[in-house]
Design an enzyme around this catalytic site. Structure first.
Site, PDB file in Angstrom:
ATOM      1  N   CYS A 100       0.964  -1.133   0.046  1.00 18.37           N
ATOM      2  CA  CYS A 100       0.047  -0.280  -0.068  1.00 18.37           C
ATOM      3  C   CYS A 100       0.860   0.749   0.018  1.00 18.37           C
ATOM      4  O   CYS A 100       1.565   1.216  -0.669  1.00 18.37           O
ATOM      5  CB  CYS A 100      -0.916   0.004   1.042  1.00 18.37           C
ATOM      6  SG  CYS A 100      -2.520   0.971   0.769  1.00 18.37           S
ATOM      7  N   HIS A 118      -3.682  -5.081  -0.335  1.00 15.16           N
ATOM      8  CA  HIS A 118      -3.107  -5.817   1.538  1.00 15.16           C
ATOM      9  C   HIS A 118      -3.475  -6.736   1.744  1.00 15.16           C
ATOM     10  O   HIS A 118      -4.478  -7.455   1.601  1.00 15.16           O
ATOM     11  CB  HIS A 118      -4.148  -5.393   2.174  1.00 15.16           C
ATOM     12  CG  HIS A 118      -3.877  -3.509   3.179  1.00 15.16           C
ATOM     13  ND1 HIS A 118      -2.856  -3.496   4.045  1.00 15.16           N
ATOM     14  CD2 HIS A 118      -4.478  -2.482   2.288  1.00 15.16           C
ATOM     15  CE1 HIS A 118      -2.928  -2.104   3.732  1.00 15.16           C
ATOM     16  NE2 HIS A 118      -3.532  -1.168   2.961  1.00 15.16           N
ATOM     17  N   GLU A 121      -1.984  -9.074   2.886  1.00 14.38           N
ATOM     18  CA  GLU A 121      -2.177  -9.600   4.643  1.00 14.38           C
ATOM     19  C   GLU A 121      -3.451  -9.678   4.828  1.00 14.38           C
ATOM     20  O   GLU A 121      -3.874  -9.923   6.358  1.00 14.38           O
ATOM     21  CB  GLU A 121      -1.962  -8.379   6.197  1.00 14.38           C
ATOM     22  CG  GLU A 121      -1.808  -7.588   6.694  1.00 14.38           C
ATOM     23  CD  GLU A 121      -1.588  -6.214   4.985  1.00 14.38           C
ATOM     24  OE1 GLU A 121      -0.932  -7.216   4.200  1.00 14.38           O
ATOM     25  OE2 GLU A 121      -1.930  -5.058   5.432  1.00 14.38           O
TER      26      GLU A 121
END
Lengths: 253, 207
Positions: B77, B189, B191
């Site tokens: 990001c 993202h 994650e």
């Protein structure tokens, strides 16, 4: 293409997930960490956990639950309930929340939205608005719908956006927990007025209700609890049905 | 196996740490150049505003450390945006690793409405026939089907360039992922992107 999001919501009181009808008559439905993992595994696009504990002990339990859930799931995680300061929000960020949802405290002190947004970014702040129709006006309510305010849904949502809200989560208190569907005209007007995403909440009783709020209601996401908790519809079933209705969704794994 | 997550004061390192923990990977959170230089791989996370994040890199000298790294580096990001040439957000010069500029998202046509930030799941299209003779998918995307959904929260994105390895469309097409030599970046993202994101992180840890 950006998918419409399906968001299960866990209302947590004293460490257990509960769900009621019109915020009253709460029933216990299960262990939050297990439910969170199950929903994430089934293809939920995000998870929301709201703390509705009435006691200090319950609040402490919630903070440790947030950490355990954040450590378990691999999808975005929003936490709300009782957040009254940027410090409260910061503690939840450290516990692993991706966003916080503010409600009553922001109605009481709207600067709370500016404070959290300026410190942690707009993407971190969801402003939840509970409202019910009184006459021909949508009146904002607080404290789980038990108190009416002098604010009106549309002007409050616009003010929240201007103050830095990243999303608006609107719950119709007339519909919440009833399974009677969403007030789609109101959702569409709200979504068209705002430049930030609108999450529809309160009233999903069927796949058709959710499909309607994501199309006619122009909502960017649908949040629901009972429909999932009681196994009326599973997330994979819901997503398959929405996809076949031509609504862009992320397919369940 | 030693992965360093660079801590430069931009907040949420917890979710990337949690993701690595779930995968059983060891990691160290550090802002110390000697830790970063000696790591097997490096992750540059980021949440917040580009120009103030860039200022922190300048203040700590990490603006010189990061481009000098030879091990695999993954920017996520804002972390990825800082590895581009410049960003419109706060009008800042960036590290200049990826040969592109970061711009504010905008609708395909001025008369159309586009909600900003883009928040939610969007799909990625792999660029395997781009410039620089890219025929193989980027190693980050090994085993990831074209069209997979990943999670985005952003108002700015890098333009498409010769380093683009995956594209997403929101208003306009933008670089979903970039790769130049040992440097990788994702605008989304990983994650927070479920099993797809986990596979991407595993691929990175396997480099």
């Amino acid at each position: 293409m950006l998918a419409r999001r399906i968001i299960p919501c866990l209302d947590i009181r004293d460490g257990v997930t509960v769900k009621g009808t019109n915020f009253l008559g709460l029933r216990s439905v299960g262990d939050p960490v297990e439910m969170a993992a199950e929903y994430a595994g089934e293809g939920a696009d995000e998870l929301v956990c709201l703390d509705i504990s009435a006691t200090l002990e319950g609040r402490k339990t919630f903070a440790s639950l947030v950490e355990r859930i954040a450590g378990t799931i691999d999808i975005p995680f929003t936490v709300g309930g009782g957040i009254a300061s940027a410090e409260d929000a910061g503690r939840l960020l450290l516990a692993g929340a991706d966003k916080v949802s503010v409600n009553s405290a922001a109605v009481r002190r709207p600067q709370l939205i500016d404070e959290i947004a300026s410190r942690y970014g707009s993407q971190f702040v969801v402003v939840a608005i509970d409202a019910r129709r009184i006459g021909d006006r949508w009146t904002v309510t607080t404290h789980s719908g038990s108190r009416t305010t002098d604010r009106e849904l549309f002007s409050w949502a616009m003010e929240a956006e201007e103050r830095g809200a990243g999303e608006i989560l609107f719950t119709s208190m007339d519909n919440d927990g009833t399974g009677k569907g969403y007030p789609c005209g109101t959702f569409a007007a709200l979504s068209e007025m705002l430049d930030i995403p609108v999450i529809a909440s309160g009233g999903a009783g069927s796949v058709e209700d959710i499909a309607e709020v994501l199309t006619a209601g122009k909502a960017d996401a649908a949040l629901a609890a009972s429909i999932f908790h009681y196994g009326k519809v599973s997330i994979p079933q819901l997503k398959a049905a929405l996809a076949s209705a031509g609504i862009p969704v992320r397919p369940a794994p | 196996m030693n992965t360093v997550i660079i801590d430069y004061g931009t907040g949420n390192l917890r979710s990337i740490g949690n993701a690595l923990k779930r995968m059983g990977a060891e990691y160290l959170v550090s802002s110390d150049p000697s830790d970063i230089l000696s790591a097997d791989r490096v992750i540059l996370p980021g949440v917040g505003e580009a120009s103030s994040a860039m200022k922190r890199l300048l203040d700590t000298g990490l603006d010189r450390v990061i481009p000098s790294l030879k091990q695999p580096v993954l920017g996520i990001c804002i972390g990825m945006q800082l590895m581009c040439r410049s960003s419109e957000e706060g009008k800042t010069e960036c590290l200049g690793i990826f040969r592109t500029e970061v711009r504010r998202l905008s609708p395909a046509h001025p008369s159309m409405k586009l909600k900003i930030p883009e928040m939610g799941w969007n799909n990625i299209r792999m660029e395997t026939d781009g410039q620089d003779g890219k025929q193989e998918p980027c190693p980050l995307f090994k085993g990831i089907p074209d069209g997979s959904y990943v999670y985005y929260v952003h108002s700015f994105a890098p333009d498409i360039c010769q380093d683009t390895v995956a594209v997403t469309e929101y208003g306009h097409p933008f670089s979903a992922a970039l790769d130049r030599d040992n440097f990788f970046g994702t605008q989304f993202h990983p994650e927070k992107s479920g099993k797809t994101g986990q596979r991407i992180l595993e691929n990175f840890l396997g480099l």
